[in-house]
Design an enzyme around this catalytic site. Structure first.
Site, short mmCIF file in Angstrom:
data_model
loop_
_atom_site.label_atom_id
_atom_site.label_comp_id
_atom_site.label_asym_id
_atom_site.label_seq_id
_atom_site.Cartn_x
_atom_site.Cartn_y
_atom_site.Cartn_z
N ARG A 131 72.34 -11.46 58.50
CA ARG A 131 73.53 -10.97 58.97
C ARG A 131 74.26 -12.22 59.71
NH1 ARG A 131 74.74 -4.87 59.22
NH2 ARG A 131 74.23 -5.72 61.29
N LYS A 183 77.46 5.62 64.76
CA LYS A 183 78.30 5.46 63.66
C LYS A 183 78.58 5.88 62.28
CE LYS A 183 76.10 1.46 61.98
NZ LYS A 183 75.34 -0.35 61.91
#
Ligand SMILES: *Cc1c(COP(=O)(O)O)cnc(C)c1O
Length: 352
Positions: A131, A35
């Site tokens: 998260r 990414k």
């Protein structure tokens, strides 16, 4: 044309081989997380050539790019939890996805059925970083629900740490994943093949052999590209730290005071800046800004220091160095700057 980011494909290959080798010694088969490069094709090709056959990205667009370039030569893993509205593409292009919501898994199942496929998932468990992930006490309940979905295969369990809460992976918190795997498998119906023990922040406990036995997968991004583990950002032995170089052109060089003249309000980003008075100094402006990079970059010249930046201008202190308009200055980007440079359409990608 500048600005540029220079990508050293040989150094990427070297880092990839070193990391694969280190992981293999500990029974871990990592995926490469693309990414930060926006799944740049040549970078991905270097990773594949060096032995990675599973590539992971957080965006379906990037995974489509990888699938189109490399087809079935690679297995693709979607890192960010799928959006409910995007499950059709997730099933179509991603071989595996990370999940924590039953409603999304049901939607994936529906699309997998329509597409005549089995979609593989890894269930994310929140071990305290806060998260993504389900709470450990909810894992077995989710198992019962997912068991009913005929077009979903649960490959295993995973966790993500050191991202939001800064929680460091330890033997103790990762052991929870192994315990959960054991209770999942207790009824003898299904074994979990993958225990994905985190990202580049799990490298320290891997090399120090503290990582619990049974963790057999990691998702590696920053360590591959920047040669650092991500708990303390220490250099990983035998890896290159300077795979990427950001290059920008100088458009002004002048002696100026180190403190602005006038009443100081907010800067271009709504912050109120403060300044140390060092008298007059030589300042240079490079034609690159926060639309292209973050300020977290290290100049390769010791005599150049980043003192600030706005959308399109990078301000440098350039004492004791011969610098003039038209010169090219070089920086080694940290993660945030690399992410921005690879994403910015204004930064040319050059391969070395
Ligand atoms: C980005 C990401 C990674 C890779 O993290 P690095 O610190 O770059 O190794 C791993 N897992 C998930 C879920 C991610 O979003």
């Amino acid at each position: 044309m500048y600005p540029q980011i220079e990508i050293d494909l040989n150094k990427i290959s070297d880092n990839a081989k070193v990391m694969l080798e280190k992981c293999k010694e500990h029974g871990i088969y990592p995926c490469a997380v693309t990414k930060v490069t926006c799944a740049d094709e040549q970078t991905a090709a270097a990773l594949i050539k060096s032995g990675f056959n599973q590539l992971a990205d957080s965006r379906v667009e990037n995974i489509i790019k990888l699938k189109e370039a490399f087809g079935d030569k690679i297995e693709t893993l979607l890192l960010r939890l799928p959006m409910l509205s995007d499950c059709h593409r997730v099933v179509k292009y991603c071989d595996i996805s990370l999940n924590s919501e039953l409603s999304t898994i049901k939607e994936l199942n529906k699309h997998a059925k329509e597409q005549g496929k089995t979609h593989k998932i890894i269930i994310m468990v929140d071990l305290g970083d806060l998260r993504e992930g389900i709470w450990p006490s909810d894992v077995l309940e989710l198992k019962e629900q997912v068991k009913k979905l005929k077009n979903i295969e649960v490959l295993g369990l995973g966790t993500n740490l050191t991202c939001y809460g800064g929680v460091i992976p330890t033997n103790k918190n990762l052991k929870k994943l192994i315990e959960l795997k054991e209770s999942w498998e207790q009824d003898g119906q299904q074994s979990l093949k993958i225990i994905s023990g985190g990202n580049s922040s799990s490298i320290n406990i891997m090399t120090s052999k503290e990582i619990p036995e049974g963790v057999n997968h990691l998702r590696l991004g920053e360590s591959l590209f920047l040669g650092r583990e991500t708990v303390a950002r220490n250099h990983i032995e035998n890896t290159h730290l300077d795979v990427f170089k950001v290059k920008a052109e100088i458009i002004e060089v002048k002696k100026k005071p180190s403190v602005p003249i006038g009443t100081i309000g907010q800067d271009a980003f709504g912050e109120t800046p403060t300044f140390e008075d060092k008298g007059e100094h030589l300042r240079a402006i490079a034609a690159i800004g926060r639309q292209d990079i973050a300020l977290s970059m290290e100049p390769t010249s010791k005599n150049i220091k980043i003192i600030g930046g706005s959308s399109d201008h990078l301000l440098l202190e350039a004492e004791n160095v011969d610098i003039k308009v038209g010169d090219i200055v070089e920086f080694v980007p940290e993660y945030g700057a690399l992410l921005a440079a690879m994403t910015s359409p204004y930064v040319r990608k050059i391969y070395k």
